[in-house]
Write an enzyme that holds these catalytic residues in place. Structure first.
Site, PDB file in Angstrom:
ATOM      1  CB  SER A  81      16.683  24.812 -15.074  1.00  0.00           C
ATOM      2  OG  SER A  81      15.614  23.910 -15.029  1.00  0.00           O
ATOM      3  CG  HIS A 103       5.470  29.417 -12.753  1.00  0.00           C
ATOM      4  ND1 HIS A 103       6.204  28.830 -11.752  1.00  0.00           N
ATOM      5  CD2 HIS A 103       5.342  28.475 -13.730  1.00  0.00           C
ATOM      6  CE1 HIS A 103       6.482  27.581 -12.100  1.00  0.00           C
ATOM      7  NE2 HIS A 103       5.974  27.341 -13.290  1.00  0.00           N
ATOM      8  CE  LYS A 118      12.145  23.788 -15.800  1.00  0.00           C
ATOM      9  NZ  LYS A 118      11.007  22.824 -15.919  1.00  0.00           N
TER      10      LYS A 118
HETATM   11  P1  A3P Z   1      17.069  21.017 -13.996  1.00  0.00           P
HETATM   12  O1  A3P Z   1      16.553  21.454 -15.312  1.00  0.00           O
HETATM   13  O2  A3P Z   1      18.243  21.828 -13.539  1.00  0.00           O
HETATM   14  O3  A3P Z   1      17.353  19.552 -13.924  1.00  0.00           O
HETATM   15  P2  A3P Z   1      10.185  23.218 -11.885  1.00  0.00           P
HETATM   16  O4  A3P Z   1       9.507  22.058 -11.239  1.00  0.00           O
HETATM   17  O5  A3P Z   1      10.075  24.503 -11.133  1.00  0.00           O
HETATM   18  O6  A3P Z   1       9.829  23.316 -13.329  1.00  0.00           O
HETATM   19  O7  A3P Z   1      11.752  22.936 -11.807  1.00  0.00           O
HETATM   20  C1  A3P Z   1      12.342  21.908 -12.575  1.00  0.00           C
HETATM   21  C2  A3P Z   1      13.766  21.780 -12.113  1.00  0.00           C
HETATM   22  O8  A3P Z   1      13.770  21.160 -10.802  1.00  0.00           O
HETATM   23  C3  A3P Z   1      14.585  20.863 -13.031  1.00  0.00           C
HETATM   24  O9  A3P Z   1      15.932  21.297 -12.909  1.00  0.00           O
HETATM   25  C4  A3P Z   1      14.351  19.520 -12.338  1.00  0.00           C
HETATM   26  O10 A3P Z   1      15.291  18.530 -12.677  1.00  0.00           O
HETATM   27  C5  A3P Z   1      14.485  19.944 -10.878  1.00  0.00           C
HETATM   28  N1  A3P Z   1      13.890  18.980  -9.959  1.00  0.00           N
HETATM   29  C6  A3P Z   1      12.655  18.459  -9.992  1.00  0.00           C
HETATM   30  N2  A3P Z   1      12.501  17.559  -9.004  1.00  0.00           N
HETATM   31  C7  A3P Z   1      13.667  17.518  -8.331  1.00  0.00           C
HETATM   32  C8  A3P Z   1      14.144  16.755  -7.212  1.00  0.00           C
HETATM   33  N3  A3P Z   1      13.379  15.856  -6.614  1.00  0.00           N
HETATM   34  N4  A3P Z   1      15.401  16.983  -6.802  1.00  0.00           N
HETATM   35  C9  A3P Z   1      16.184  17.890  -7.403  1.00  0.00           C
HETATM   36  N5  A3P Z   1      15.805  18.621  -8.470  1.00  0.00           N
HETATM   37  C10 A3P Z   1      14.551  18.434  -8.929  1.00  0.00           C
END
Ligand code: A3P
Length: 297
Positions: free
Chosen positions: A140, A110, A49
């Site tokens: 998140s 991860h 996340k």
């Molecule tokens: P939130 O749950 O705070 O919205 P991962 O890809 O490591 O699983 O992380 C997911 C998190 O990154 C989520 O956060 C998601 O919304 C955010 N995220 C993914 N793409 C993004 C982007 N282009 N800009 C900003 N945040 C992004």
């Protein structure tokens, strides 16, 4: 037992070298640790996340000169395999996917630093690490636990804060994870990025990644990549928004994968007392390092 039944929150966390992993990933670890990358392979490592998917999409677009159609060739875990993931529900095992791909490959993980297969370091592979401030990362992860039915039930918010602080979540302690890569970043030539920097100035960070990959793209292509990797566009992109992964793995009715994408969202969830307790504990765990995290912009 059918695969669907098995996935109904039947989720054990199993320790591997001191780190809790979901059972299917723990059982796969021996094979993963023997994985030998090519020196040209690139690893994207994160605590869950922290912005993994965002950086994966940026990297894929950089490597394909901003060609959005090519980068829609397949869902993101097929384009960029998730190293430790096992075969489930139509998505093949990442080790099998990688076997069928020619280097240079981009690989997501991860795993904390000490669980990364040694071959990545022996072969001097490039590694991009993305870190996100603990409180937003925690929020998140809490919502991700709700929708990801391969993770344990998060339980109530208050209790989840404690689990996160104690590292009793899949992939273990956030604190050890961010510290592990931080301490090795210079020796191993790891590009250490922050989610908050990417939000603050996405173009600057896209250019930083581009330079690390020894690429030189035109200003127009860079602008296009910044636009294509905005939260709004990625949320609508079926190859990045994880709608391809639907029930019984991800239940998007409980929370979406592309949820809010903000810095400082933690303020909507932590009470002042919870924030104080969290911060006091944070100071103790992080006192020997000075990683410049920002909890607001
Ligand atoms: P939130 O749950 O705070 O919205 P991962 O890809 O490591 O699983 O992380 C997911 C998190 O990154 C989520 O956060 C998601 O919304 C955010 N995220 C993914 N793409 C993004 C982007 N282009 N800009 C900003 N945040 C992004």
């Amino acid at each position: 037992m059918s695969e669907n039944q098995e996935l109904k929150r039947h989720c054990l966390l199993v320790p591997v070298k001191g780190v809790l992993l979901t059972e299917h990933i723990a059982n796969n670890y021996k094979a993963v640790s023997a994985f030998c990358p090519d020196p040209s392979d690139l690893l994207i490592a994160t605590y869950p996340k922290a912005g993994t998917t965002w950086v994966q999409e940026i990297v894929d677009l950089l490597l394909h000169n901003g060609d959005s159609e090519t980068c829609k060739r397949a869902p993101i875990p097929i384009r960029i395999p998730f190293l430790e993931n096992t075969a489930r529900l139509g998505i093949p095992s990442s080790l099998d996917l990688l076997k069928a791909m020619d280097p240079p490959r981009v690989i997501k993980t991860h795993l904390p630093f000490h669980l990364i297969p040694k071959g990545f370091w022996e072969n001097k592979c490039k590694v991009i690490y993305v870190a996100r401030n603990a409180k937003d990362n925690l929020v998140s992860y809490f919502y991700f636990h709700k929708m990801n039915l391969t993770h344990p039930e998060p339980g109530p918010w208050e209790g989840f804060i404690q689990k996160f602080m104690n590292g009793q979540v899949p992939w273990g302690s956030w604190y050890d994870h961010v510290k592990g890569y931080w301490e090795e970043r210079e020796k191993r030539n790891i590009l250490y990025l922050f989610y908050e920097d990417m939000k603050e100035n996405p173009r600057r960070e896209v250019e930083r990644i581009m330079r690390y990959l020894d690429l030189s793209l035109s200003d127009d292509v860079i602008s296009r990549i910044v636009e294509l990797t905005s939260f709004e566009i990625m949320k609508e992109n079926p190859t990045t928004n994880y709608t391809f992964m639907s029930k019984p793995v991800f239940d998007h009715s409980l929370s979406t994968f592309m949820r809010k994408g903000e810095v400082g969202d933690w303020k909507n969830y932590f009470t002042p007392e919870q924030a104080t307790e969290f911060d006091e504990d944070y100071e103790k765990k992080m006192k020997h390092v000075n990683i410049p995290f920002r909890t607001q912009l």
